[in-house]
Design a protein around this motif. Structure first.
Motif, PDB file in Angstrom:
ATOM      1  N   PRO A 136       3.104   1.410  -4.918  1.00 18.18           N
ATOM      2  CA  PRO A 136       2.553   2.564  -5.648  1.00 18.18           C
ATOM      3  C   PRO A 136       3.575   3.678  -5.845  1.00 18.18           C
ATOM      4  O   PRO A 136       3.639   4.289  -6.919  1.00 18.18           O
ATOM      5  CB  PRO A 136       1.389   3.015  -4.760  1.00 18.18           C
ATOM      6  CG  PRO A 136       1.009   1.809  -3.968  1.00 18.18           C
ATOM      7  CD  PRO A 136       2.298   1.089  -3.720  1.00 18.18           C
TER       8      PRO A 136
ATOM      9  N   TYR B 137       0.797  -1.232   0.000  1.00 19.78           N
ATOM     10  CA  TYR B 137       0.000   0.000   0.000  1.00 19.78           C
ATOM     11  C   TYR B 137       0.829   1.281   0.000  1.00 19.78           C
ATOM     12  O   TYR B 137       0.277   2.357  -0.209  1.00 19.78           O
ATOM     13  CB  TYR B 137      -0.945   0.003   1.204  1.00 19.78           C
ATOM     14  CG  TYR B 137      -1.869  -1.188   1.209  1.00 19.78           C
ATOM     15  CD1 TYR B 137      -2.791  -1.373   0.177  1.00 19.78           C
ATOM     16  CD2 TYR B 137      -1.795  -2.156   2.205  1.00 19.78           C
ATOM     17  CE1 TYR B 137      -3.627  -2.476   0.157  1.00 19.78           C
ATOM     18  CE2 TYR B 137      -2.635  -3.264   2.197  1.00 19.78           C
ATOM     19  CZ  TYR B 137      -3.546  -3.411   1.167  1.00 19.78           C
ATOM     20  OH  TYR B 137      -4.374  -4.509   1.136  1.00 19.78           O
ATOM     21  N   CYS B 138       2.125   1.170   0.240  1.00 27.34           N
ATOM     22  CA  CYS B 138       2.981   2.359   0.268  1.00 27.34           C
ATOM     23  C   CYS B 138       4.100   2.287  -0.773  1.00 27.34           C
ATOM     24  O   CYS B 138       4.246   3.186  -1.597  1.00 27.34           O
ATOM     25  CB  CYS B 138       3.594   2.548   1.663  1.00 27.34           C
ATOM     26  SG  CYS B 138       2.391   2.666   3.009  1.00 27.34           S
TER      27      CYS B 138
ATOM     28  N   SER C 118      -1.933   6.970  -1.819  1.00 25.71           N
ATOM     29  CA  SER C 118      -0.763   6.104  -1.707  1.00 25.71           C
ATOM     30  C   SER C 118       0.526   6.915  -1.614  1.00 25.71           C
ATOM     31  O   SER C 118       1.470   6.533  -0.899  1.00 25.71           O
ATOM     32  CB  SER C 118      -0.691   5.136  -2.883  1.00 25.71           C
ATOM     33  OG  SER C 118      -0.548   5.840  -4.107  1.00 25.71           O
TER      34      SER C 118
ATOM     35  N   ARG D 256      -4.852   2.651   6.243  1.00 24.96           N
ATOM     36  CA  ARG D 256      -4.700   3.193   4.886  1.00 24.96           C
ATOM     37  C   ARG D 256      -5.458   4.507   4.748  1.00 24.96           C
ATOM     38  O   ARG D 256      -6.132   4.769   3.763  1.00 24.96           O
ATOM     39  CB  ARG D 256      -5.156   2.170   3.852  1.00 24.96           C
ATOM     40  CG  ARG D 256      -4.335   0.888   3.863  1.00 24.96           C
ATOM     41  CD  ARG D 256      -4.974  -0.213   3.061  1.00 24.96           C
ATOM     42  NE  ARG D 256      -5.247   0.235   1.683  1.00 24.96           N
ATOM     43  CZ  ARG D 256      -6.067  -0.399   0.863  1.00 24.96           C
ATOM     44  NH1 ARG D 256      -6.712  -1.483   1.274  1.00 24.96           N
ATOM     45  NH2 ARG D 256      -6.253   0.056  -0.364  1.00 24.96           N
TER      46      ARG D 256
END
Length: 238
Positions: free
Chosen positions: A72, A68-69, A101, A140
């Protein structure tokens, strides 16, 4: 069993990067080493074989960071870098990224620096903001654009205007009266403001809610960290 610093569960810990390894990729020499300036030894520096790491996070949380980091950010900043190179554009130069992101990546680096015990990141102390940012990363949730605003300056070669790739230690500073932390990676000196109140002046130059980001530029030899490093290396050679 040790406790993971992200999920707070008793888990086997991985040897975790503070700054993801892909940001060091172009910095190694043909022996797989890069210079780590630390003021120790005969020359005031030592070769590093991999990015700085520490046992901090479990496998599940490492995958959370990655999915998620890191993935992206790598896709939109490293593989498809929006920076003009050489930098022959008016300032500020506006670029567009995916807000959620992109911001979570920078918050994740700041959080990792805060929980690290390594000297390279000793200036980062988020206090009560550490828990808030930890929760944002887990959920998130990038927050509003004015919450922990992200802004930056591209680093340029002082003669060619080419983008300079480097990774720096973390440093603390102030901008329009707000406490900020800065780390250099991906060709930019990135800043994140950590405060409990808003700043209209800062909000005009930070990552916007629609993903637009205005960037100025700075010759790399005017970066305070570079000046300090140059003085250190010069002193150790005299």
């Amino acid at each position: 069993m040790p406790i993971c610093r992200l999920c707070r569960q008793n888990q086997q810990l991985r040897y975790s990067h503070i700054i993801p390894e892909f940001l060091y990729a172009n910095l190694y020499n043909n022996k797989g080493h890069m210079m780590g300036i630390n003021g120790r030894g005969a020359k005031g520096w030592r070769p590093l074989q991999q990015g700085i790491r520490e046992y901090l996070f479990c496998e599940s949380c490492e995958q959370h960071f990655n999915e998620y980091c890191e993935k992206p950010f790598r896709a939109q900043w490293i593989l498809n870098c929006p920076l003009p190179d050489p930098w022959n554009v008016p300032e500020p130069h506006w670029i567009s990224v995916e807000y959620k992101s992109f911001k979570l990546f920078h918050l994740s680096v700041l959080f990792r620096a805060s929980v690290s015990s390594l000297p390279t990141f000793s200036e980062v102390n988020l206090g009560p903001h550490e828990e808030k940012i930890r929760t944002m990363i887990l959920n998130r949730d990038a927050g509003e654009y004015w919450q922990y605003p992200v802004f930056g300056l591209a680093l340029l070669h002082h003669k060619t205007n080419a983008i300079i790739q480097m990774v720096s230690q973390a440093m603390q500073g102030r901008f329009v009266g707000l406490r900020c932390y800065t780390i250099v990676y991906g060709g930019v000196q990135w800043w994140v403001a950590v405060a409990s109140h808003r700043s209209p002046e800062l909000e005009s130059v930070c990552l916007q809610a629609d993903g637009r980001l205005p960037l100025g530029a700075l010759p790399w030899n005017e970066l305070n960290l570079i000046k300090l490093a140059s003085e250190l290396l010069r002193d150790t050679q005299t």
